[in-house]
Design a protein around this motif. Structure first.
Motif, PDB file in Angstrom:
ATOM      1  N   PRO A 188     -26.815   7.273  31.462  1.00 56.97           N
ATOM      2  CA  PRO A 188     -25.864   7.569  32.539  1.00 56.97           C
ATOM      3  C   PRO A 188     -24.468   7.017  32.263  1.00 56.97           C
ATOM      4  O   PRO A 188     -23.495   7.498  32.834  1.00 56.97           O
ATOM      5  CB  PRO A 188     -26.496   6.881  33.760  1.00 56.97           C
ATOM      6  CG  PRO A 188     -27.945   6.747  33.424  1.00 56.97           C
ATOM      7  CD  PRO A 188     -28.000   6.551  31.939  1.00 56.97           C
ATOM      8  N   ASP A 189     -24.377   6.003  31.386  1.00 57.68           N
ATOM      9  CA  ASP A 189     -23.089   5.425  31.007  1.00 57.68           C
ATOM     10  C   ASP A 189     -22.424   6.172  29.856  1.00 57.68           C
ATOM     11  O   ASP A 189     -21.392   5.743  29.356  1.00 57.68           O
ATOM     12  CB  ASP A 189     -23.262   3.949  30.644  1.00 57.68           C
ATOM     13  CG  ASP A 189     -24.292   3.732  29.531  1.00 57.68           C
ATOM     14  OD1 ASP A 189     -24.840   4.735  29.024  1.00 57.68           O
ATOM     15  OD2 ASP A 189     -24.565   2.567  29.189  1.00 57.68           O
ATOM     16  N   ARG A 190     -23.062   7.277  29.409  1.00 56.73           N
ATOM     17  CA  ARG A 190     -22.541   8.125  28.336  1.00 56.73           C
ATOM     18  C   ARG A 190     -22.583   7.431  26.977  1.00 56.73           C
ATOM     19  O   ARG A 190     -21.924   7.873  26.029  1.00 56.73           O
ATOM     20  CB  ARG A 190     -21.129   8.637  28.657  1.00 56.73           C
ATOM     21  CG  ARG A 190     -21.066   9.358  29.996  1.00 56.73           C
ATOM     22  CD  ARG A 190     -19.650   9.726  30.383  1.00 56.73           C
ATOM     23  NE  ARG A 190     -19.141  10.851  29.635  1.00 56.73           N
ATOM     24  CZ  ARG A 190     -19.398  12.126  29.886  1.00 56.73           C
ATOM     25  NH1 ARG A 190     -20.201  12.445  30.889  1.00 56.73           N
ATOM     26  NH2 ARG A 190     -18.859  13.088  29.171  1.00 56.73           N
ATOM     27  N   MET A 191     -23.356   6.383  26.876  1.00 56.70           N
ATOM     28  CA  MET A 191     -23.597   5.715  25.603  1.00 56.70           C
ATOM     29  C   MET A 191     -24.893   6.246  24.982  1.00 56.70           C
ATOM     30  O   MET A 191     -25.780   6.735  25.692  1.00 56.70           O
ATOM     31  CB  MET A 191     -23.680   4.204  25.784  1.00 56.70           C
ATOM     32  CG  MET A 191     -22.400   3.553  26.287  1.00 56.70           C
ATOM     33  SD  MET A 191     -21.013   3.661  25.127  1.00 56.70           S
ATOM     34  CE  MET A 191     -19.895   4.732  26.050  1.00 56.70           C
ATOM     35  N   LEU A 192     -25.008   6.126  23.659  1.00 52.20           N
ATOM     36  CA  LEU A 192     -26.157   6.625  22.926  1.00 52.20           C
ATOM     37  C   LEU A 192     -27.177   5.499  22.733  1.00 52.20           C
ATOM     38  O   LEU A 192     -26.867   4.470  22.125  1.00 52.20           O
ATOM     39  CB  LEU A 192     -25.727   7.167  21.566  1.00 52.20           C
ATOM     40  CG  LEU A 192     -26.842   7.690  20.656  1.00 52.20           C
ATOM     41  CD1 LEU A 192     -27.552   8.880  21.289  1.00 52.20           C
ATOM     42  CD2 LEU A 192     -26.278   8.061  19.283  1.00 52.20           C
ATOM     43  N   TYR A 193     -28.387   5.708  23.240  1.00 50.81           N
ATOM     44  CA  TYR A 193     -29.481   4.749  23.103  1.00 50.81           C
ATOM     45  C   TYR A 193     -30.435   5.256  22.025  1.00 50.81           C
ATOM     46  O   TYR A 193     -30.789   6.438  21.996  1.00 50.81           O
ATOM     47  CB  TYR A 193     -30.205   4.574  24.430  1.00 50.81           C
ATOM     48  CG  TYR A 193     -29.369   3.870  25.472  1.00 50.81           C
ATOM     49  CD1 TYR A 193     -29.617   2.539  25.822  1.00 50.81           C
ATOM     50  CD2 TYR A 193     -28.311   4.518  26.119  1.00 50.81           C
ATOM     51  CE1 TYR A 193     -28.850   1.888  26.775  1.00 50.81           C
ATOM     52  CE2 TYR A 193     -27.535   3.876  27.068  1.00 50.81           C
ATOM     53  CZ  TYR A 193     -27.804   2.558  27.387  1.00 50.81           C
ATOM     54  OH  TYR A 193     -27.033   1.918  28.335  1.00 50.81           O
TER      55      TYR A 193
END
Length: 386
Positions: A188-193
């Motif tokens: 949801p934070d637009r970071m890649l996990y």
């Protein structure tokens, strides 16, 4: 042992930290060349609101078979129009499946993939800016490591030629015949996990300087994401054996599934910086400093792979267990006993993804060398769940 009561506070703190944040083989380890989240959170459903505890018992109905005849499917990325992108672990291809007719169109083969054992072309995800940049991210095993790349998807080109050259975003993740991790998702934070495995070297999981046995959190360009718990590090959580599933609930809390060894498979609520115990702990532990799982299963009941959140529960696909698990949630704890569905009906289950509201996509995994494939395997199913 850390108390579950602090988990939500830790997760909330991480979100506050990140709220304002929007290679070639010769590159340095962990670095790569430059270019609404694609991840695993379904749109809100009118039947259930955020924070509402789901009923103890649920249901699963197979609505239809979407597609058949897939070879070693692994990753799944739903498109906005209802079509699906699916990766083939062993053939190193990405195929578009028409969500209505099941027609398959091969986008192309991803160069540089070196399939062996559990490695190959694994998880895929769409860029947070996919509507404008048309970038598809993929995690794959190369001849030297596991890495994340991104490729331009150009639908105007002929079938088989629609993928641009891979741009290496992140490299240097340990590879092995086993325990390659491979699940990727934008949060949801637009970071890649990125979920990784310890590649059979158990010592890597507790080494915070290693990329093995971790959940990594990166910018879309492959840099350590702002707000990560360890300075200048991509590591978000550690002490994992082989992370296979990533999903967020509607309150933006991250959950991950994980292969155990001989005793316990796990579903974990992920808090930034926490230690999930492997190899010192497998499943719940009385030792201090380890974050206990939300729930655990014997390895013959689960061997979990992909997970998704829908209708207030985590839905977890089982490979060896050949079943779909429903884990109803109250915050970051299970609100009732897990419930199994589809046991043995479709064989090994690899990937589950939200299809909006009370619907899920489910991908089987019987052509991976460990299953007993039927004539129409592997397949994608559409489910209705509660």
């Amino acid at each position: 042992m850390q108390r579950r009561a602090v988990t939500a506070l830790l997760a909330a703190a991480a979100l506050l930290l990140t709220a304002g944040c929007s290679s070639d083989d010769g590159g340095s380890p962990g670095k790569g060349d430059s270019a609404s989240p694609s991840g695993t959170t379904a749109p809100p459903s009118p039947e259930r609101t955020a924070g509402e505890t789901p009923p103890a018992k649920g249901s699963v109905k197979v609505v239809r078979t979407v597609a058949t005849g897939l070879s070693t499917p692994w990753g799944l990325a739903p498109l906005a129009d209802g079509d699906l992108l699916v990766s083939s672990r062993d053939e190193a291809t990405i195929t578009r499946v028409d969500g209505k007719t099941g027609k398959k169109t091969e986008l192309g083969e991803v160069p540089g993939v070196s399939p062996a054992g559990e490695g190959g072309l694994l998880g895929i995800a769409l860029s947070p800016e996919y509507a404008s940049d048309r970038m598809v991210y993929a995690y794959f095993t190369s001849a030297s490591d596991n890495r994340v790349v991104r490729m331009l998807y150009d639908e105007r080109k002929p079938a088989g030629e629609q993928l641009g050259a891979p741009d290496t975003v992140f490299r240097g993740i340990p590879k092995g015949v086993i325990h390659n991790g491979g699940r990727i998702a934008f949060g949801p934070d637009r970071m890649l996990y990125v979920g990784t495995g310890e590649s059979g070297d158990t010592g890597l999981s507790q080494d915070k300087d290693s990329l093995g046995g971790k959940i990594l959190r990166l910018t879309p360009e492959g840099e350590p994401a702002p707000g990560n718990p360890f300075p200048d590090s991509p590591v978000y959580s550690y002490g994992h054996r082989n992370v296979q599933g990533l999903a967020w609930d509607r309150e933006q809390r991250l959950f991950a599934s994980e292969f155990g060894q001989n005793t316990w498979d796990e579903l974990n609520a992920i808090a930034p910086g926490d230690n999930y115990g492997w190899p010192e702990a497998e499943g719940r532990s009385d030792e201090s400093g380890f974050h206990d799982p939300v729930d655990q299963w014997s390895t013959d009941e689960a061997s979990p792979s992909g997970i998704a959140h829908a209708e207030g529960s985590i839905w977890m696909a089982g490979l060896r267990g050949q079943r779909l698990w429903r884990i109803p949630l109250k915050g970051t704890e299970a609100s009732a006993d897990p419930q199994a569905f589809l046991e043995g009906e479709y064989g090994r289950l690899r990937t589950v993804a939200p299809a909006g509201g009370d619907k899920l996509w489910l991908v089987t995994s019987n052509t991976d060398g460990r299953g007993d494939p039927k004539d129409d395997d592997d397949r994608i199913l559409e489910l209705r769940v509660s």
